[in-house]
Write a protein that holds these residues in place. Structure first.
Motif, PDB file in Angstrom:
ATOM      1  N   ILE A   1      31.091  41.660  17.438  1.00  0.00           N
ATOM      2  CA  ILE A   1      31.086  40.347  18.097  1.00  0.00           C
ATOM      3  C   ILE A   1      32.515  39.846  18.301  1.00  0.00           C
ATOM      4  N   GLU A   2      33.343  39.989  17.287  1.00  0.00           N
ATOM      5  CA  GLU A   2      34.735  39.541  17.394  1.00  0.00           C
ATOM      6  C   GLU A   2      35.467  40.298  18.498  1.00  0.00           C
TER       7      GLU A   2
ATOM      8  N   CYS B   1      30.637  48.113  28.679  1.00  0.00           N
ATOM      9  CA  CYS B   1      29.454  47.276  28.863  1.00  0.00           C
ATOM     10  C   CYS B   1      29.788  45.965  29.563  1.00  0.00           C
ATOM     11  N   LYS B   2      28.786  45.430  30.251  1.00  0.00           N
ATOM     12  CA  LYS B   2      28.933  44.148  30.945  1.00  0.00           C
ATOM     13  C   LYS B   2      28.651  42.967  30.028  1.00  0.00           C
ATOM     14  N   GLU B   3      27.797  43.183  29.010  1.00  0.00           N
ATOM     15  CA  GLU B   3      27.430  42.114  28.076  1.00  0.00           C
ATOM     16  C   GLU B   3      27.185  42.713  26.702  1.00  0.00           C
ATOM     17  N   VAL B   4      27.222  41.847  25.700  1.00  0.00           N
ATOM     18  CA  VAL B   4      26.845  42.213  24.338  1.00  0.00           C
ATOM     19  C   VAL B   4      25.619  41.380  23.985  1.00  0.00           C
ATOM     20  N   TRP B   5      24.560  42.049  23.546  1.00  0.00           N
ATOM     21  CA  TRP B   5      23.340  41.369  23.138  1.00  0.00           C
ATOM     22  C   TRP B   5      23.211  41.499  21.630  1.00  0.00           C
TER      23      TRP B   5
ATOM     24  N   ARG C   1      37.645  40.514  24.138  1.00  0.00           N
ATOM     25  CA  ARG C   1      37.600  41.138  25.473  1.00  0.00           C
ATOM     26  C   ARG C   1      37.045  40.201  26.544  1.00  0.00           C
ATOM     27  N   GLY C   2      36.539  39.058  26.127  1.00  0.00           N
ATOM     28  CA  GLY C   2      35.961  38.122  27.083  1.00  0.00           C
ATOM     29  C   GLY C   2      34.604  38.558  27.615  1.00  0.00           C
ATOM     30  N   LEU C   3      33.917  39.424  26.870  1.00  0.00           N
ATOM     31  CA  LEU C   3      32.585  39.868  27.290  1.00  0.00           C
ATOM     32  C   LEU C   3      31.557  38.766  27.034  1.00  0.00           C
TER      33      LEU C   3
END
Length: 139
Positions: free
Chosen positions: A117-118, A99-103, A123-125
């Motif tokens: 989240i951690e 994935c490109k982002e975490v929402w 991973r720097g996402l």
């Protein structure tokens, strides 16, 4: 992709240039990034499933492809079995890599969400936070 009017042998090639430009334009128009949907599952499962489905619809409306492991893996894995739960979280973290982002949705962060989240931070996402009505929450 960088499109050039000249081919690899340095000859002027407007036909190839036009074709490649059209392909590049179409790719940009249809691109949809994968976003990882992080929201509660345990507790009021029926309510949390309905909300996660809504969060996925929201992601689609924002031109994204939602990845919500907590809507997939409980279909065939037992949430109450600690080993299957651990495996489900592991599978989700594998998908998160793509994935490109975490929402993140909602005010309450569950234990499973905290793990997701951690890992995203490691991973720097990019992580974006939303309330339960899909309004982005900042700082």
């Amino acid at each position: 992709m960088s499109v050039n009017l000249y081919n690899g042998e340095r000859y002027f090639d407007p036909t190839a240039y036009e074709a490649l430009t059209n392909i590049e334009r179409e790719a940009k128009r249809t691109y949809r990034p994968l976003v990882f949907i992080c929201s509660p599952y345990a507790g009021d499962i029926e309510c949390h499933i309905r909300r996660a489905q809504g969060y996925c619809r929201f992601a689609v409306s924002k031109n994204c492809i939602p990845i919500a492991p907590h809507l997939l893996f409980p279909q065939f894995m037992e949430e109450d079995d600690p080993e299957q739960r651990r495996l489900g979280i592991f599978f989700g973290l594998i998908l998160q890599k793509k994935c490109k982002e975490v929402w993140v949705f909602g005010r309450n962060i569950s234990r499973g969400m905290a793990v997701e989240i951690e890992k995203a931070k490691e991973r720097g996402l990019p992580i974006r936070f939303f309330d339960d009505r899909c309004r982005e929450v900042t700082g």
